[in-house]
Design a protein around this motif. Sequence first.
Motif, PDB file in Angstrom:
ATOM      1  N   ARG A   1       0.877  -1.187   0.000  1.00 41.28           N
ATOM      2  CA  ARG A   1       0.000   0.000   0.000  1.00 41.28           C
ATOM      3  C   ARG A   1       0.903   1.222   0.000  1.00 41.28           C
ATOM      4  NH1 ARG A   1      -5.448  -0.771   2.157  1.00 41.28           N
ATOM      5  NH2 ARG A   1      -5.748  -2.988   2.513  1.00 41.28           N
TER       6      ARG A   1
ATOM      7  N   HIS B   1      -6.710   8.730  -7.981  1.00 39.84           N
ATOM      8  CA  HIS B   1      -6.799   9.185  -6.586  1.00 39.84           C
ATOM      9  C   HIS B   1      -6.562  10.688  -6.498  1.00 39.84           C
ATOM     10  CE1 HIS B   1      -6.612   5.488  -3.791  1.00 39.84           C
ATOM     11  NE2 HIS B   1      -7.165   5.136  -4.934  1.00 39.84           N
TER      12      HIS B   1
ATOM     13  N   ILE C   1      -8.853  11.664  -3.423  1.00 38.99           N
ATOM     14  CA  ILE C   1      -8.926  10.523  -2.508  1.00 38.99           C
ATOM     15  C   ILE C   1      -7.580  10.369  -1.797  1.00 38.99           C
ATOM     16  CG2 ILE C   1      -9.170   8.007  -2.390  1.00 38.99           C
ATOM     17  CD1 ILE C   1     -11.182   8.307  -4.709  1.00 38.99           C
TER      18      ILE C   1
ATOM     19  N   ALA D   1      -6.899   7.856   0.437  1.00 38.81           N
ATOM     20  CA  ALA D   1      -6.608   6.451   0.756  1.00 38.81           C
ATOM     21  C   ALA D   1      -5.435   5.967  -0.099  1.00 38.81           C
ATOM     22  CB  ALA D   1      -7.844   5.594   0.472  1.00 38.81           C
TER      23      ALA D   1
ATOM     24  N   ASP E   1      -7.796   0.841  -6.796  1.00 43.39           N
ATOM     25  CA  ASP E   1      -7.993   2.243  -6.424  1.00 43.39           C
ATOM     26  C   ASP E   1      -9.317   2.332  -5.672  1.00 43.39           C
ATOM     27  OD1 ASP E   1     -10.315   3.073  -8.240  1.00 43.39           O
ATOM     28  OD2 ASP E   1      -8.875   2.406  -9.753  1.00 43.39           O
ATOM     29  N   GLU E   2      -9.561   3.460  -5.059  1.00 42.06           N
ATOM     30  CA  GLU E   2     -10.804   3.636  -4.309  1.00 42.06           C
ATOM     31  C   GLU E   2     -11.726   4.662  -4.954  1.00 42.06           C
ATOM     32  OE1 GLU E   2     -10.663   3.707  -0.098  1.00 42.06           O
ATOM     33  OE2 GLU E   2      -9.153   2.119  -0.012  1.00 42.06           O
TER      34      GLU E   2
ATOM     35  N   ASP F   1     -17.069   0.692  -4.716  1.00 44.82           N
ATOM     36  CA  ASP F   1     -15.967   0.746  -3.750  1.00 44.82           C
ATOM     37  C   ASP F   1     -14.623   1.062  -4.405  1.00 44.82           C
ATOM     38  OD1 ASP F   1     -17.676   0.074  -1.620  1.00 44.82           O
ATOM     39  OD2 ASP F   1     -17.471  -2.064  -2.097  1.00 44.82           O
ATOM     40  N   GLY F   2     -14.569   1.029  -5.720  1.00 41.54           N
ATOM     41  CA  GLY F   2     -13.323   1.317  -6.424  1.00 41.54           C
ATOM     42  C   GLY F   2     -13.087   0.367  -7.576  1.00 41.54           C
TER      43      GLY F   2
END
Length: 151
Positions: free
Chosen positions: A8, A55, A60, A62, A81-82, A134-135
């Motif tokens: 991550r 992102h 975003i 996250a 990705d989110e 959710d992505g």
Amino acid sequence: MAATVELRFSAQPEHVRTARLVAAAVARRAGVDEAVLDEVRLAVGEACSRAVGLHRSYGITAPVKVVLSEEEKTFSIEVGDEVPAAGSAGRGPNAAPGGRNSMAEDLDADSDDEMGLAVISGLVDDVEVTSTEDGGVIRMSWPTTPVTLLP
């Protein structure tokens, strides 16, 4: 025995290089053919760059998620990705702080996205792109050959 490595990283372009290096090292250990490792590096770089760009465009914070999995005869990488699928949850580029403001910029971003996916599809025979509320996830896989240890 299935082995999994999860990476991550914050959505910063400078982290894409690290993801490429980790992916190549894990792919090599999993038994992906040496001749294919450049394709693995390029595909992971493209997928991670795409996720970072999404992102950043959508504001975003996250992290981008990369999952590297070694199974019996396959090595797979998922880059997630989110960013919700288009139209989900009322999100869009203009909903993000500092997001794009014009339709022309949206079209440019869509063109870049399409180009990135085309590059990945040209590099990887087995690729799947999914997107939910959710992505999104780009899943790529390569065949492996068993690593033989000398006595």
